[in-house]
Write a protein that holds these residues in place. Structure first.
Motif, PDB file in Angstrom:
ATOM      1  N   GLY A  32      -8.453  -6.949  -6.617  1.00 46.88           N
ATOM      2  CA  GLY A  32      -7.737  -6.701  -7.859  1.00 46.88           C
ATOM      3  C   GLY A  32      -8.635  -6.595  -9.072  1.00 46.88           C
ATOM      4  O   GLY A  32      -8.384  -5.794  -9.978  1.00 46.88           O
ATOM      5  N   THR A  33      -9.711  -7.389  -9.097  1.00 49.06           N
ATOM      6  CA  THR A  33     -10.609  -7.359 -10.250  1.00 49.06           C
ATOM      7  C   THR A  33     -11.677  -6.268 -10.128  1.00 49.06           C
ATOM      8  O   THR A  33     -12.103  -5.696 -11.133  1.00 49.06           O
ATOM      9  N   SER A  34     -12.103  -5.972  -8.912  1.00 43.60           N
ATOM     10  CA  SER A  34     -13.169  -4.986  -8.717  1.00 43.60           C
ATOM     11  C   SER A  34     -12.648  -3.553  -8.656  1.00 43.60           C
ATOM     12  O   SER A  34     -13.352  -2.608  -9.042  1.00 43.60           O
ATOM     13  N   PHE A  35     -11.421  -3.379  -8.174  1.00 47.31           N
ATOM     14  CA  PHE A  35     -10.847  -2.033  -8.021  1.00 47.31           C
ATOM     15  C   PHE A  35      -9.423  -2.015  -8.583  1.00 47.31           C
ATOM     16  O   PHE A  35      -8.443  -1.859  -7.842  1.00 47.31           O
ATOM     17  N   PRO A  36      -9.283  -2.186  -9.913  1.00 48.05           N
ATOM     18  CA  PRO A  36      -7.964  -2.356 -10.511  1.00 48.05           C
ATOM     19  C   PRO A  36      -7.014  -1.176 -10.347  1.00 48.05           C
ATOM     20  O   PRO A  36      -5.810  -1.344 -10.478  1.00 48.05           O
ATOM     21  N   GLU A  37      -7.508  -0.003 -10.033  1.00 46.26           N
ATOM     22  CA  GLU A  37      -6.643   1.159  -9.845  1.00 46.26           C
ATOM     23  C   GLU A  37      -6.477   1.533  -8.381  1.00 46.26           C
ATOM     24  O   GLU A  37      -5.676   2.400  -8.045  1.00 46.26           O
ATOM     25  N   LYS A  38      -7.235   0.871  -7.506  1.00 47.39           N
ATOM     26  CA  LYS A  38      -7.189   1.221  -6.081  1.00 47.39           C
ATOM     27  C   LYS A  38      -7.160  -0.022  -5.184  1.00 47.39           C
ATOM     28  O   LYS A  38      -7.509   0.061  -4.007  1.00 47.39           O
ATOM     29  N   GLU A  39      -6.723  -1.163  -5.745  1.00 45.89           N
ATOM     30  CA  GLU A  39      -6.747  -2.407  -4.970  1.00 45.89           C
ATOM     31  C   GLU A  39      -5.833  -2.337  -3.749  1.00 45.89           C
ATOM     32  O   GLU A  39      -6.170  -2.845  -2.662  1.00 45.89           O
ATOM     33  N   PHE A  40      -4.678  -1.669  -3.894  1.00 47.35           N
ATOM     34  CA  PHE A  40      -3.748  -1.565  -2.769  1.00 47.35           C
ATOM     35  C   PHE A  40      -4.235  -0.535  -1.746  1.00 47.35           C
ATOM     36  O   PHE A  40      -4.042  -0.725  -0.539  1.00 47.35           O
ATOM     37  N   LEU A  41      -4.865   0.518  -2.210  1.00 50.22           N
ATOM     38  CA  LEU A  41      -5.430   1.512  -1.289  1.00 50.22           C
ATOM     39  C   LEU A  41      -6.471   0.859  -0.389  1.00 50.22           C
ATOM     40  O   LEU A  41      -6.410   0.989   0.849  1.00 50.22           O
ATOM     41  N   TYR A  42      -7.405   0.121  -0.983  1.00 52.40           N
ATOM     42  CA  TYR A  42      -8.461  -0.510  -0.196  1.00 52.40           C
ATOM     43  C   TYR A  42      -7.911  -1.653   0.653  1.00 52.40           C
ATOM     44  O   TYR A  42      -8.358  -1.887   1.786  1.00 52.40           O
ATOM     45  N   GLY A  43      -6.933  -2.387   0.105  1.00 56.70           N
ATOM     46  CA  GLY A  43      -6.294  -3.441   0.891  1.00 56.70           C
ATOM     47  C   GLY A  43      -5.571  -2.883   2.104  1.00 56.70           C
ATOM     48  O   GLY A  43      -5.615  -3.458   3.199  1.00 56.70           O
ATOM     49  N   GLY A  44      -4.914  -1.720   1.938  1.00 54.22           N
ATOM     50  CA  GLY A  44      -4.225  -1.080   3.052  1.00 54.22           C
ATOM     51  C   GLY A  44      -5.185  -0.556   4.101  1.00 54.22           C
ATOM     52  O   GLY A  44      -4.944  -0.695   5.311  1.00 54.22           O
ATOM     53  N   ILE A  45      -6.268   0.051   3.650  1.00 57.61           N
ATOM     54  CA  ILE A  45      -7.285   0.546   4.590  1.00 57.61           C
ATOM     55  C   ILE A  45      -7.878  -0.605   5.395  1.00 57.61           C
ATOM     56  O   ILE A  45      -8.063  -0.510   6.616  1.00 57.61           O
ATOM     57  N   LEU A  46      -8.167  -1.732   4.702  1.00 58.67           N
ATOM     58  CA  LEU A  46      -8.704  -2.908   5.382  1.00 58.67           C
ATOM     59  C   LEU A  46      -7.703  -3.445   6.405  1.00 58.67           C
ATOM     60  O   LEU A  46      -8.078  -3.797   7.536  1.00 58.67           O
TER      61      LEU A  46
END
Length: 400
Positions: A362-376
């Motif tokens: 959330g702090t490092s990728f504030p516009e793509k936190e859910f995208l990266y969380g979903g990929i992970l």
């Protein structure tokens, strides 16, 4: 609910969970009153202590539940929880909050694994999944509507007085537990199980049984993946709604309600499905649905996000619920207490790992936190399916 013992246990659980919602809302208000500038840190520290108590003590709870009268464990833990909750209105410093919250959850760590170990012993095997589904769905529903009711009560009673509502609910839970015959709660406990043993040895045995069974090992890996996705939702949804979508608290409340309702409805439905064929299907589809739902969340409007969070709630229940049932089906009755305790500890350890990871995204990728969380989530689910999925969903005790 025709099973009188289960009905009373279930109603005691409702009373306990209902009161917990009041305590955690009251705690948020209390920390703000103690130190407005540092309220978030105090509350976060209290929540960390809560998880820490679960991780440390719940494995021993499973061992204790096999050695001491279970009725005494259930009643005494609720009694001490009631006492500590009713002390919270009188605190006037941060350290007092930390001590009371830690002690409160030490006793919760002994109550919950004992409660879960009892259910498969008191209901018929063919309806165990339904009983577990009802219990889990109630937890999900109260997690959604409990805070709302607590908020309404706060308007009338005041911030500190709502702690007494939890005290009263725990008193009701104790009355229900006292009404249950002690012998009915001791089913599955053999004379051998009551013999004195090395506590650490029993804890380690519970861990070995949990990770030694292929289907339980797979379900635990899926629970870890579910915790990552769930933490991303719980930590970062408020920023997505209020910062990215420029909406208010009311919209955030509706979004989170959609997540909880999706989880609750699925728990009800899943409890009545086929008894053997849906185990691995549920685990796999839940993890993949969770990952898919959150991976596109950064690119949807408010209305679309509502639908995605319903799907995410469905996915979380599909990924989490089978573990409870599988322990009851695959572990011998005399060992279930220690395995439920180990499972309770590890499931909370997963969240202790997942929360900081969600905060980092959330702090490092504030516009793509859910995208990266979903990929992970999808990536880890694929690895779990590849390396941990059992060849059969009906693993027996001898396969452990």
């Amino acid at each position: 609910m025709r099973n009188a013992v289960f009905a009373r246990l279930y109603l005691a659980q409702i009373a306990s969970l209902f009161g917990d919602a009041f305590t955690w809302l009251g705690l948020a208000l209390l920390t703000y009153e103690l130190n407005p500038k540092n309220a978030a840190v105090i509350l976060a520290s209290a929540l960390t202590l809560r998880v820490t108590a679960y991780i440390i003590f719940s494995p021993f709870a499973g061992v204790v539940s096999e050695k001491l009268p279970r009725k005494s464990i259930l009643v005494c833990t609720q009694l001490f929880r009631m006492l500590f909750v009713c002390m919270l209105p009188f605190v006037n410093s941060e350290w007092q909050v930390y001590v009371l919250i830690f002690l409160l959850n030490v006793f919760a760590a002994f109550f919950t694994p004992t409660y879960r170990a009892i259910i498969p012993q008191i209901v018929e095997r063919e309806i165990y999944r339904e009983a577990n589904g009802l219990s889990m769905a109630t937890f999900q529903l109260l997690s959604v509507f409990g805070p709302a009711l607590a908020g309404i009560a706060t308007v009338w009673l005041g911030a500190k007085q709502i702690f007494y509502v939890n005290g009263a609910s725990l008193l009701i839970a104790m009355a229900l537990l006292v009404s249950i015959p002690a012998a009915a709660l001791q089913k599955g406990i053999t004379a051998k199980g009551k013999e004195p043993v090395n506590a650490w040895g029993e804890v380690l045995k519970g861990v070995r049984l949990l990770f030694g069974n292929r289907i339980l090992r797979f379900s635990l890996s899926i629970e870890f993946i579910s915790a990552i996705a769930g933490a991303v939702i719980l930590v970062n949804t408020v920023g997505l709604v209020k910062t990215s979508l420029q909406l208010d608290d009311k919209h955030y409340g509706w979004i989170m309600s959609a997540f909880g309702v999706g989880a609750a409805i699925t728990a009800f439905v899943l409890g009545g499905m086929d008894k053997s064929r849906t185990r691995s299907v549920s685990l796999i589809s839940g993890a993949l649905l969770l990952g898919t739902a959150i991976s596109v969340a950064n690119y949807f409007s408010y209305e679309g996000l509502m639908i995605l969070w319903v799907l995410a709630g469905i996915g979380q229940t599909l990924a989490d619920m089978p573990s409870e049932t599988l322990i009851g089906e695959n572990i011998a009755a005399e060992d279930q207490g220690k395995v439920y305790g180990s499972h309770f500890a590890f499931s909370h350890l997963w969240w202790a790992i997942a929360y900081p990871l969600a905060g980092f995204l959330g702090t490092s990728f504030p516009e793509k936190e859910f995208l990266y969380g979903g990929i992970l989530t999808i990536g880890l689910a694929s690895l779990a399916i590849l390396f941990f999925r059992p060849f059969s969903v009906s693993i027996k005790s001898e396969d452990m």
